[in-house]
Design a protein around this motif. Structure first.
Motif, PDB file in Angstrom:
ATOM      1  N   ILE A  99      60.388  39.858 -92.324  1.00 26.66           N
ATOM      2  CA  ILE A  99      61.594  39.899 -91.349  1.00 26.66           C
ATOM      3  C   ILE A  99      61.925  37.826 -91.538  1.00 26.66           C
ATOM      4  O   ILE A  99      63.230  37.754 -90.564  1.00 26.66           O
ATOM      5  CB  ILE A  99      61.065  39.773 -89.931  1.00 26.66           C
ATOM      6  N   ILE A 100      61.228  37.075 -92.234  1.00 25.49           N
ATOM      7  CA  ILE A 100      61.445  35.718 -92.335  1.00 25.49           C
ATOM      8  C   ILE A 100      61.755  35.531 -94.266  1.00 25.49           C
ATOM      9  O   ILE A 100      62.467  34.392 -94.086  1.00 25.49           O
ATOM     10  CB  ILE A 100      60.691  34.518 -91.987  1.00 25.49           C
ATOM     11  N   ASP A 101      61.095  36.102 -94.774  1.00 21.31           N
ATOM     12  CA  ASP A 101      61.326  35.147 -95.985  1.00 21.31           C
ATOM     13  C   ASP A 101      62.234  36.478 -96.732  1.00 21.31           C
ATOM     14  O   ASP A 101      62.742  37.759 -97.303  1.00 21.31           O
ATOM     15  CB  ASP A 101      59.997  35.864 -97.155  1.00 21.31           C
ATOM     16  N   ASN A 102      63.141  35.506 -97.552  1.00 21.78           N
ATOM     17  CA  ASN A 102      64.169  36.259 -98.183  1.00 21.78           C
ATOM     18  C   ASN A 102      64.461  36.686 -99.182  1.00 21.78           C
ATOM     19  O   ASN A 102      65.435  37.544-100.014  1.00 21.78           O
ATOM     20  CB  ASN A 102      65.696  34.752 -97.793  1.00 21.78           C
ATOM     21  N   ASN A 103      63.319  36.571 -99.716  1.00 20.26           N
ATOM     22  CA  ASN A 103      62.645  36.838-101.372  1.00 20.26           C
ATOM     23  C   ASN A 103      62.428  38.425-101.085  1.00 20.26           C
ATOM     24  O   ASN A 103      62.092  39.281-102.304  1.00 20.26           O
ATOM     25  CB  ASN A 103      62.136  35.870-101.667  1.00 20.26           C
ATOM     26  N   LYS A 104      61.965  38.392 -99.843  1.00 22.34           N
ATOM     27  CA  LYS A 104      61.450  40.138 -99.851  1.00 22.34           C
ATOM     28  C   LYS A 104      62.547  40.986 -99.739  1.00 22.34           C
ATOM     29  O   LYS A 104      64.086  40.471 -98.853  1.00 22.34           O
ATOM     30  CB  LYS A 104      60.540  39.885 -99.138  1.00 22.34           C
TER      31      LYS A 104
END
Length: 291
Positions: free
Chosen positions: A91-96
Motif C-alpha cells: 500500500i506504500i511501495d510504488n515498486n510493488k
C-alpha cells in the motif's frame, strides 16, 4: 483416513505454489481464477451458497445467483494464486503491486488517539492483504486467526503470514487468549474477521436472519474502551485492489452488559452487510453463515 487426505491436499497445494512461484503474480492470479471456477465447486456444496445468497438478496433470480457463485469461486481461485506472491503487494511501495488507499484522513485520526483499536472485517476480495495494509501503514497489529484443520498445511500458511503479512499472529481460542490480552493491554491494535461462526458467539440479526456472531470485538470494546474500526478491501480488477479504513463505529453504552454486547455486535453485523452489498460477488458465500 483424514490424515491421508490432509497430506494429499498438502502435496497438491505445494505443487501449485511452486508453479505459481515460477510463472509470476499475474499469470498465477489468472490461473487461480480458472482453478477456482472449475474445481472450487467440488469442495463446497452449491446449495449452501445459493441458500445464503437468497437470504441476503431474496429477489435474485437463478441466473443472477449462478453468476454470483461463479464469480465467488473465481475470486477464491485468485486468492489461491496470489497467496505465494503476497509479498509483491504494497500500500506504500510504488515498486510493488500498489494497493490504492484513499481515505488517509481516517488513518491519521486513529493514530492520534490514545485508545486501543480493534479493526474488523470479513472475507472480502483477497482478505489476507488487509492485515498487510494495516501493518504497512504503521499499525503494530496483532492478527487473530483460525488455524487450518490441515496439520501439514497450517505451518506453511502461518510462516507466510508471519513473514509477509504481519509478524504478530494470534491463534483463536484458549491458546491465543493470553497473547491477545497482553497485546491490547499494551494499547496495541488487533485485527480479526467477524463474518464466520466462532466460539464465544451469540445469535444476532444478519440480513434480518439470526446468525451466530462472535462477541469478541464487543467484549474488547467494553473492557478496554477500544475503538471498533471497520476495514474493507475491494478487488477492482484482477490483481488491483482498493483498501478502506472506515470511521470508528459509534457504540453507545448502558449499564446492561449483555444488552451492550448484543447492540455492539449487531452494529458490527450491519457494517459487514454494507460491505457485502458494495461487492457481493467477492464475499465468501460458501460458508454456512446462518446454520
Amino acid at each position: 483416513m483424514k490424515i491421508i487426505r490432509y497430506f494429499l491436499e498438502f502435496i497438491l497445494v505445494i505443487f501449485f505454489f511452486l508453479v505459481f512461484k515460477i510463472i509470476g503474480l499475474k499469470l498465477s492470479s489468472d490461473l487461480g481464477e480458472i482453478i477456482g471456477k472449475y474445481f472450487g465447486p467440488l469442495f463446497r456444496k452449491r446449495t449452501i451458497a445459493k441458500k445464503n445468497i437468497l437470504i441476503a438478496f431474496p429477489n435474485f433470480n437463478e441466473k443472477s445467483i449462478n453468476e454470483m457463485i461463479e464469480r465467488m469461486w473465481k475470486n477464491i481461485g485468485r486468492i489461491f494464486g496470489e497467496y505465494i506472491h503476497v509479498n509483491k503487494f504494497s500500500i506504500i511501495d510504488n515498486n510493488k503491486k500498489k494497493i490504492v488507499f484513499t481515505n488517509r484522513n481516517n488513518m491519521e485520526i486513529l493514530k492520534k488517539n490514545n485508545k486501543p483499536i480493534v479493526f474488523f472485517s470479513g472475507h472480502f476480495a483477497n482478505f489476507e492483504l488487509m492485515a498487510k495494509c494495516l501493518q504497512e501503514l504503521g499499525f503494530d497489529i496483532g492478527a487473530i486467526y483460525r488455524p487450518l484443520n490441515n496439520i501439514f498445511l497450517n505451518p506453511i500458511m502461518e510462516f507466510i503470514r508471519k513473514k509477509y503479512i504481519c509478524p504478530i499472529q494470534i491463534e483463536k481460542g484458549s491458546n491465543g487468549t493470553k497473547k491477545l490480552i497482553k497485546h491490547i493491554s499494551n494499547n496495541n491494535p488487533l485485527a480479526l474477521m467477524v463474518d464466520q461462526r466462532l466460539s464465544s458467539s451469540i445469535r444476532v440479526p444478519f440480513f434480518d436472519q439470526p446468525a451466530t456472531t462472535t462477541i469478541t470485538p464487543a467484549q474488547l470494546t467494553i473492557k478496554y474502551d477500544a475503538l471498533l474500526v471497520p476495514v474493507f478491501l475491494k478487488r477492482l480488477e484482477k490483481t488491483n485492489f482498493e483498501f478502506f479504513i472506515e470511521e470508528p463505529l459509534i457504540t453507545n453504552r448502558t449499564n446492561d452488559y449483555d444488552k451492550d454486547i448484543f447492540n455492539i455486535t449487531q452494529i458490527m453485523n450491519i457494517k459487514i452487510e454494507e460491505f457485502i452489498k458494495r461487492d457481493p460477488a467477492h464475499w465468501l458465500w460458501s460458508h454456512d453463515r446462518w446454520k
